[in-house]
Design a protein around this motif. Structure first.
Motif, PDB file in Angstrom:
ATOM      1  N   SER A  28       0.905  -1.305  -0.007  1.00  0.00           N
ATOM      2  CA  SER A  28       0.076   0.002  -0.064  1.00  0.00           C
ATOM      3  C   SER A  28       0.793   1.145   0.115  1.00  0.00           C
ATOM      4  O   SER A  28       1.805   1.363   0.763  1.00  0.00           O
ATOM      5  N   PHE A  29       0.617   2.252  -0.743  1.00  0.00           N
ATOM      6  CA  PHE A  29       1.215   3.571  -0.762  1.00  0.00           C
ATOM      7  C   PHE A  29       1.210   4.271   0.378  1.00  0.00           C
ATOM      8  O   PHE A  29       1.755   4.937   0.897  1.00  0.00           O
ATOM      9  N   ARG A  30      -0.405   4.187   0.896  1.00  0.00           N
ATOM     10  CA  ARG A  30      -0.254   4.907   2.102  1.00  0.00           C
ATOM     11  C   ARG A  30       0.382   4.380   3.352  1.00  0.00           C
ATOM     12  O   ARG A  30       0.947   5.019   4.148  1.00  0.00           O
ATOM     13  N   LYS A  31       0.137   3.125   3.340  1.00  0.00           N
ATOM     14  CA  LYS A  31       0.998   2.395   4.676  1.00  0.00           C
ATOM     15  C   LYS A  31       2.359   2.738   4.495  1.00  0.00           C
ATOM     16  O   LYS A  31       3.356   2.861   5.563  1.00  0.00           O
TER      17      LYS A  31
ATOM     18  N   ALA B  22       4.110   5.134   2.984  1.00  0.00           N
ATOM     19  CA  ALA B  22       4.459   6.496   3.163  1.00  0.00           C
ATOM     20  C   ALA B  22       4.565   6.693   4.760  1.00  0.00           C
ATOM     21  O   ALA B  22       5.424   7.360   5.337  1.00  0.00           O
ATOM     22  N   GLU B  23       3.248   5.954   5.661  1.00  0.00           N
ATOM     23  CA  GLU B  23       3.464   6.138   6.979  1.00  0.00           C
ATOM     24  C   GLU B  23       4.796   5.617   7.608  1.00  0.00           C
ATOM     25  O   GLU B  23       5.400   6.130   8.279  1.00  0.00           O
TER      26      GLU B  23
ATOM     27  N   SER C 241       5.081  12.109   3.032  1.00  0.00           N
ATOM     28  CA  SER C 241       3.454  12.272   2.881  1.00  0.00           C
ATOM     29  C   SER C 241       3.212  11.236   1.366  1.00  0.00           C
ATOM     30  O   SER C 241       4.332  10.639   0.911  1.00  0.00           O
ATOM     31  N   GLN C 242       1.888  10.847   1.277  1.00  0.00           N
ATOM     32  CA  GLN C 242       1.888   9.961   0.123  1.00  0.00           C
ATOM     33  C   GLN C 242       2.193  10.426  -1.303  1.00  0.00           C
ATOM     34  O   GLN C 242       2.961   9.471  -1.934  1.00  0.00           O
TER      35      GLN C 242
ATOM     36  N   SER D 297       4.920   8.682  -3.761  1.00  0.00           N
ATOM     37  CA  SER D 297       4.484   8.269  -5.202  1.00  0.00           C
ATOM     38  C   SER D 297       5.847   9.011  -6.093  1.00  0.00           C
ATOM     39  O   SER D 297       6.167   8.474  -7.171  1.00  0.00           O
TER      40      SER D 297
END
Length: 322
Positions: free
Chosen positions: A21-24, A26-27, A32-33, A37
């Motif tokens: 996951s890009f969100r996970k 990034a965290e 930031s997402q 990216s």
């Protein structure tokens, strides 16, 4: 082609691979997402290929991405080796380690080891494959696990076995059973009573069959099972007694179950770390390996040895399988 990407881009790539996951991701790398990216876009542009197939709901590696992932992981692992001794690097490391372990040993070793390891490397994920001794060996040999903790493997040509401790087999019985009043029990005495046993798929069964060639039960077991957990449950329910590894027993304060040392002969199993011969551990796995060895040495120094009859009763109440 010029090298137009950097370490941050590789770390972003590994985070997406590991977390899916890009969100996970990034965290995990604390950006930031959109910034993550951009790092992936930069890496793909530098390589001239697409590494991920992205939709609004999922992220998957392309064929090229699957080929590139192990190389990126190795590159980052090599860098970890170089930086391992540098202060504060450990708190920012991201990775994973997979340990295969027989369940009867997993409870004894792994909770404290995982907790200690997580405090030092909070961003490294630990996966535990708790399975039979044969499955532990298979996971180590195939590379599914970085290393294993088991009582089998010392005779395998492809496996290195480093002993951590020896533990003896004991008679598990209810406190109201006649054997509970004895200081020690022979195997022949054990088999005079109804008993439960592990089946032929169990590594413990193989070990016992080899050690007890001169002992012949006068009757078959009441029930066979694959796991010590189930055996102890059957003993607790009053179906008989059982021979189990000492580490599998609950502590001395258990209100129903107790154990008595088995003699004539004394049967022990050697518990140790199993590794694929000739395969170096990743830095994350090497640190976990070191944690287990240090914890075992610390326990031995404090007198907590599983080969000591008195110590069998000192541990907190629990049950495990093997």
């Amino acid at each position: 082609m010029g090298i137009n990407f950097d370490l941050n881009d590789l770390q972003a790539f590994r985070a997406v691979v590991e977390l899916g996951s890009f969100r996970k991701a990034a965290e995990a790398v604390n950006i930031s997402q959109p910034a993550l990216s951009r790092r992936i876009d930069k890496l793909e542009e530098a390589l001239g290929v697409r590494l991920f197939e992205r939709t609004t709901r999922s992220v998957t590696l392309t064929t090229v991405g699957r080929v590139f992932a192990p190389s990126a992981e190795q590159l980052l692992d090599d860098l970890d080796v170089a930086l391992l001794g540098i202060r504060d690097v450990s708190s920012s490391r991201l990775g994973h380690v997979t340990i295969a372990c027989v369940p009867s040993v997993a409870y004894y070793f792994l909770p404290g080891a995982v907790a200690s390891y997580h405090r030092r490397f909070p961003r490294i994920r630990v996966k535990i494959l708790d399975s039979s001794a044969n499955d532990v060996l298979a996971a180590v040999i195939s590379g599914e696990a970085d290393f294993g903790v088991s009582f089998m493997g010392s005779q395998e040509p492809d496996v290195e076995f480093k002993m951590l401790l020896q533990e003896r087999f004991v008679a598990a019985c209810r406190r109201d059973h006649p054997l509970a009043r004895k200081k020690r029990v022979t195997w022949n005495e054990l088999y005079e009573h109804e008993y439960v046993s592990v089946d032929k798929t169990s590594g413990n069964r193989l070990l016992l069959d080899q050690a007890l060639g001169a002992v012949s039960p006068r009757m078959p077991s009441v029930c066979e099972t694959r796991h010590v957990t189930t055996m102890l449950g059957l003993v607790e329910a009053g179906l008989g007694v059982a021979a189990v590894p000492s580490m599998a027993m609950p502590g001395r304060n258990h209100h129903i179950l107790t154990s008595v040392p088995l003699v004539e002969p004394v049967v022990k199993r050697r518990v140790g770390i199993v590794r694929r011969r000739g395969r170096p551990l990743t830095p994350a796995a090497q640190e976990f390996h070191k944690t287990i060895v240090e914890m075992r040495h610390g326990a031995a120094a404090s007198g907590d040895t599983s080969d000591d009859d008195a110590s069998l009763k000192k541990r907190p109440g629990r049950k495990t399988s093997s």
